[in-house]
Structures are given as C-alpha cells and as structure tokens.
Design a protein around this motif. Sequence first.
Motif, mmCIF file in Angstrom:
data_model
loop_
_atom_site.group_PDB
_atom_site.id
_atom_site.type_symbol
_atom_site.label_atom_id
_atom_site.label_comp_id
_atom_site.label_asym_id
_atom_site.label_seq_id
_atom_site.Cartn_x
_atom_site.Cartn_y
_atom_site.Cartn_z
ATOM 1 N N ALA A 78 0.706 -1.292 0.055
ATOM 2 C CA ALA A 78 -0.048 -0.129 -0.086
ATOM 3 C C ALA A 78 0.723 1.260 0.054
ATOM 4 N N GLY A 79 2.077 1.144 0.721
ATOM 5 C CA GLY A 79 2.896 2.248 0.818
ATOM 6 C C GLY A 79 3.484 2.738 -0.496
ATOM 7 N N PHE A 80 3.628 1.538 -1.514
ATOM 8 C CA PHE A 80 4.140 1.624 -3.025
ATOM 9 C C PHE A 80 2.822 2.169 -3.864
ATOM 10 N N ALA A 81 1.850 1.711 -3.532
ATOM 11 C CA ALA A 81 0.418 2.061 -4.353
ATOM 12 C C ALA A 81 0.608 3.709 -4.636
ATOM 13 N N VAL A 82 0.710 4.371 -3.456
ATOM 14 C CA VAL A 82 0.377 5.775 -3.470
ATOM 15 C C VAL A 82 1.664 6.638 -3.743
ATOM 16 N N ARG A 83 2.634 5.819 -3.978
ATOM 17 C CA ARG A 83 3.923 6.741 -4.199
ATOM 18 C C ARG A 83 3.934 7.476 -5.656
ATOM 19 N N PRO A 84 3.142 7.014 -6.597
ATOM 20 C CA PRO A 84 2.914 7.989 -7.855
ATOM 21 C C PRO A 84 2.163 9.008 -7.552
ATOM 22 N N PHE A 85 1.243 9.147 -6.608
ATOM 23 C CA PHE A 85 0.494 10.311 -6.107
ATOM 24 C C PHE A 85 1.210 11.187 -5.285
ATOM 25 N N GLY A 86 2.248 10.734 -4.427
ATOM 26 C CA GLY A 86 3.287 11.487 -3.728
ATOM 27 C C GLY A 86 4.303 12.220 -4.749
ATOM 28 N N ALA A 87 4.494 11.236 -5.805
ATOM 29 C CA ALA A 87 5.392 12.055 -7.117
ATOM 30 C C ALA A 87 4.584 13.264 -7.735
ATOM 31 N N GLY A 264 12.398 1.209 -19.213
ATOM 32 C CA GLY A 264 13.496 1.425 -18.391
ATOM 33 C C GLY A 264 13.136 1.009 -16.893
ATOM 34 N N VAL A 265 12.248 1.787 -16.395
ATOM 35 C CA VAL A 265 11.882 1.722 -14.844
ATOM 36 C C VAL A 265 11.284 0.637 -14.622
ATOM 37 N N ALA A 266 10.251 -0.047 -15.146
ATOM 38 C CA ALA A 266 9.681 -1.178 -14.781
ATOM 39 C C ALA A 266 10.450 -2.514 -14.678
ATOM 40 N N GLY A 267 11.446 -2.629 -15.489
ATOM 41 C CA GLY A 267 12.214 -3.739 -15.576
ATOM 42 C C GLY A 267 13.325 -3.559 -14.353
ATOM 43 N N GLN A 268 13.825 -2.289 -14.104
ATOM 44 C CA GLN A 268 14.774 -1.942 -13.011
ATOM 45 C C GLN A 268 13.838 -2.512 -11.806
ATOM 46 N N PRO A 504 6.864 8.107 -13.547
ATOM 47 C CA PRO A 504 7.326 6.934 -14.053
ATOM 48 C C PRO A 504 8.178 6.217 -13.240
ATOM 49 N N TYR A 505 9.044 6.717 -12.295
ATOM 50 C CA TYR A 505 9.996 6.347 -11.303
ATOM 51 C C TYR A 505 9.252 5.525 -10.263
ATOM 52 N N HIS A 506 8.148 6.047 -9.770
ATOM 53 C CA HIS A 506 7.311 5.704 -8.609
ATOM 54 C C HIS A 506 6.256 4.894 -9.166
ATOM 55 N N ILE A 507 5.746 4.791 -10.436
ATOM 56 C CA ILE A 507 4.857 3.706 -10.929
ATOM 57 C C ILE A 507 5.589 2.715 -11.086
ATOM 58 N N GLY A 508 6.654 2.671 -11.668
ATOM 59 C CA GLY A 508 7.526 1.391 -11.834
ATOM 60 C C GLY A 508 7.955 0.716 -10.657
ATOM 61 N N ASN A 509 8.357 1.366 -9.742
ATOM 62 C CA ASN A 509 9.040 0.796 -8.371
ATOM 63 C C ASN A 509 7.793 0.745 -7.239
ATOM 64 N N GLY A 510 6.778 1.722 -7.583
ATOM 65 C CA GLY A 510 5.840 1.572 -6.362
ATOM 66 C C GLY A 510 4.671 0.461 -6.753
#
Length: 563
Positions: A78-87, A264-268, A504-510
């Motif tokens: 859940a902490g990852f799910a909202v990371r894009p919104f934080g971005a 880039g980011v999804a694979g990373q 994109p970084y936080h959608i990928g990692n989050g």
Amino acid sequence: MATSGTTTLPPLHRPSGSAAAAITRDEKMVIFASSLGTVFEWYDFYLYGSLAAIISKQFFSGVNETSAFIFALLAFAAGFAVRPFGALVFGRLGDMIGRKHTFLLTILIMGLSTAIVGLLPSYATIGVAAPIILIGLRLLQGLALGGEYGGAATYVAEHAPPGRRGNFTSWIQTTATLGLFLSLLVILACRTALGPSFETWGWRVPFLISVLLLAVSVYIRLQLAESPVFKRMKEEGKASKAPLTESFLRWGNLKIVLLVLFGGVAGQAVVWYTGQFYALFFLQQTLKVDPQTANLLIAGALALGTPFFIIFGSLSDRIGRKWIILAGCLVAALTYFPIFKGLTRFANPDIAAAEAASPVTVVADPKDCSFQFDPVGKTQFTSSCDVAKSWLAKKAIPYRNEEAPPGTVAAVKIGGTTIPSFAGRQLAPADFKAQSATFDKAMGGAVKTAGYPAKADPDKINYVVVLLLLTLLVIYVTMVYAPIAAWLVELFPARIRYTSMSLPYHIGNGWFGGFLPTISFAMVAATGDVYYGLWYPIVVAVITFVIGALFMPETKDRDIQHA
C-alpha cells in the motif's frame, strides 16, 4: 528535450585543469547530505517489509495464517501504491518552490509516520482499527517517499559537473540498499538484545529509533542550499507554473514518460525487488531459514554488492546508461530460475531432496479449488481442495496439481502415500475442527516421513554458496539501478524535471516493484510451484529490455541545464 526558444543556462562554475576531476568539498557535502537523509528515509520505509511476518501476527491476527501474511504484504505494498500520487504532489512543489524545501517536507512526513507505527496498539488491543491505522500510516509513508527520490536525484545531478553525473547520482542509488541494510542491522541487534521479547514488543524499538534518525536527517538537510539550476531558472523567470500540465498533457513529454516507464523503470523495479525483498521472503517463507540467519545472509550480500553501485554508475559516465540497465534486465531474466533453485539446494537441501524423492500432488476437481486470498478474514476455505492446499501453503511445501473428475473429494499424494482430504462445506464447526485435526495429524506424519523439514537445518546450509548467489542478485540490482537516476534526470528539461521523472519512477517501483512480493507469492500459492512467482519479474524485465533497446535514447552527454 528542450523546446525551441528555451535558453541554455550557463554551466556551473568548476575549476579547470586537474582540479576539475576531483570532487570539491561542497559537492561532497551535497552528495553526503542528500544520500544520508535518503538512507534514513528508506530505513523507515523498509522496516515494515523486513518485519512483515511479525507485523502480520500483530495487526492481522483476525484472519487465517495464509491470508494474514499476504494481507501484511499488501499493507507493505500500500505504501508503494500511493507513491505515484506522492510524485505528483511533491514533484509539482519541487518544480515550483524548489528541491530543498520539498524533500525537507517529505522526510518529516516519513519519519513521524514511522515513529507512530512503533506506538500503535495491536489487533488484540483495539481490533480492526489497528490494521486500518497501520495502512493509513503506510499510505503517508508512500506519499512522502514518492516525493523524496526525485528531489534527491535531481538535486545531486544538478550539482554534478558534466561527465560525472552517473558517479554522483550513484551515491543516491546506494541509499535504498543501505537503508535496507541499516534496517536489517538494527533488527538483528534488537533480536539479539531482546531475545523472545522481540516477537511480542521488541519489534517496536527499530520504529522508535527512527525519531533519532529523523532529527539527524532534518538537521543535515537544513544546511543545504537550493539547487543552482533551480535558482537560476527562478531568477530568469523560467520555472514552470504548471508542471503537471507540461509533463503529462503534452504529447512530446508524455511519450518520454511512457517510454521511461516501460522501457526502463519497470524492469529496473522488478529486478531490484526480486534481488532484495523477494530473495529475503523466499529464504524465510519458502526455504524456512531462521529469520536471523536469513537477515544476516541478505545483509552480507548487500555489503558485498553495494560498491557495485558506484562501479556501474561511474561506468555509465564512460559507456552510457542505457545498455548497462538493459543488460541487467536481460541477464536477470535469463538466470533467475537457476539462481533460486540453487538457493533451495544450498539453503535447505532437505526440501529439494524430499521433493525429488517424494513429490507432492494435489488431486482435485479444479472447480472445487479457490484462489485462497481473503483480505478481510470472512471467507471460509472449506472445500476438500482448499483444505488440502491451505495446509500445504501454510507449511510452504511445493506441490503439483492433478485434475480429478467432477465431484471427486480431493486427496494429497506424498510419494507413495495418499491422504484423503474432506469436504467441509456442510460440516458443523465442531465437526470441521475435528476433521481438520485428523487431516493435520495424517499430513504431518506423511510429510515428516517423506523428509520435508519443518525448518532449514543450520548444519546443512552452505553459507558461502548461498551468500554468493544472493550477492549475484544484488549485483544485478546495481546494474539496473546505479545509472537510472542520471538517465532519468537527463531525459527531461529542468523546468519540469522533478515532476516528469518522479511519476514514471514511482509507478515502476511503486506498482511493478512494490506489488512483486504479493503477486509472486499469490502465484506460488495458486500453483504449488515455489518458483512460479519468478515468471512475474522475468516477463516484466524482458518487456523492458525489448522496449528500451528499440526506443530509448542514450543520454550521458546531454546538457541538463536547459529550462
């Protein structure tokens, strides 16, 4: 990436001659302060993941054991799910009011949220309010982290001289690993000092320690000045007044955002989380390695592998970012199955031996089988198939599936022994409990006779080989992660850089990365194949390799001072 008519900002002043190759004192301070604060923030965030098994018992004790662990992983995610919104929120602030003030705010939110987790009453004390509050705090942590990374990476890159951005930002890239490393060390120290009490109340201590780390982080970041690139944009009136619109509602930039995500980011992200978190969960949950031993092995691998962040970051300044990242995705996808099978062989050889000598098969009507995930603890998995699979999932015993004719009561084959399950849907609670006890006794005796261990035997663990395999996974992480900050910074113009790179970084990692443990373990539970969850990171990594190879540009020589 600069549009026509934009003004190139003058380059940062840097001494000429041999001094140009050295890192100045001010630059060292920028790297140290940004990195140290980010280490503490990742420490806060990953404490939860490292203690997921304990937290599932403390806050999700009202659900069954299998659902509790998956639900605990979901709360972690859940902490990852909202990371894009934080971005979006903090990226916009960073492009409008500045990098420094924005990531001061994010670290305050992160630190306070973590400290409150250490004080939160358990499910046994306040009931369902406990997991609700916990997930709320995880959401706040995710929002804060969504604004942290883009600010730190942008801030450091905008201070770096040309030709050194990969090296400078690679120090930021070490922070996630170092934060995990620090969290593991603190947990190990607390486990050792507190003994059995750690499982009941001592797990709170690492969360409370974050208050001290927060104070240090805030003090250090208050010493920093604003990014010179941002200050010059402000002075010249070039700062964006609508960074969200410019970033995501104009096709020229949105196209780059989408390519960055999928190429880039999804694979990373999946390589990062497989190499660190999934490996830890695999050791503890699947291979039944003692948690302290598993944490020590992961910590050792992180210590050995972390210098490769700087190696690959510096290498990207010479040969480029793109192919180092894509090579890491490809080699990971090609070798995950042999590496994780090697972990099984060398961390718990008894599982591999028992599976080879006495394979387990669930023979059942597919229509009798459910996907056993119940986040609210209200569903009763009482069909004969569910009873059998639930028992095996709780014991982390690998199994195969064999289709039976419709209406058949499920059975479990363990080597040459067959244990019939029972249909519990129509049974009274007392009768179901009695039948479960009989089934449990029969299954327990059968798996013990077949050689399936309740725990990994410490005397049979090949610690050297396991450590080397885990270190190899961390090296894959450094390949994909070390150059990515510089790559992201170089892809976007300065006026919308914080916002454009953060999403994109936080959608990928989050999302792609943060949900990996939950998705992979659910895949394993559904199939009985302990390696089946690896298909998720493998497929994502291959997709990133293909898209990145075809469409992503190399950026190492770009001028990043364009507004």
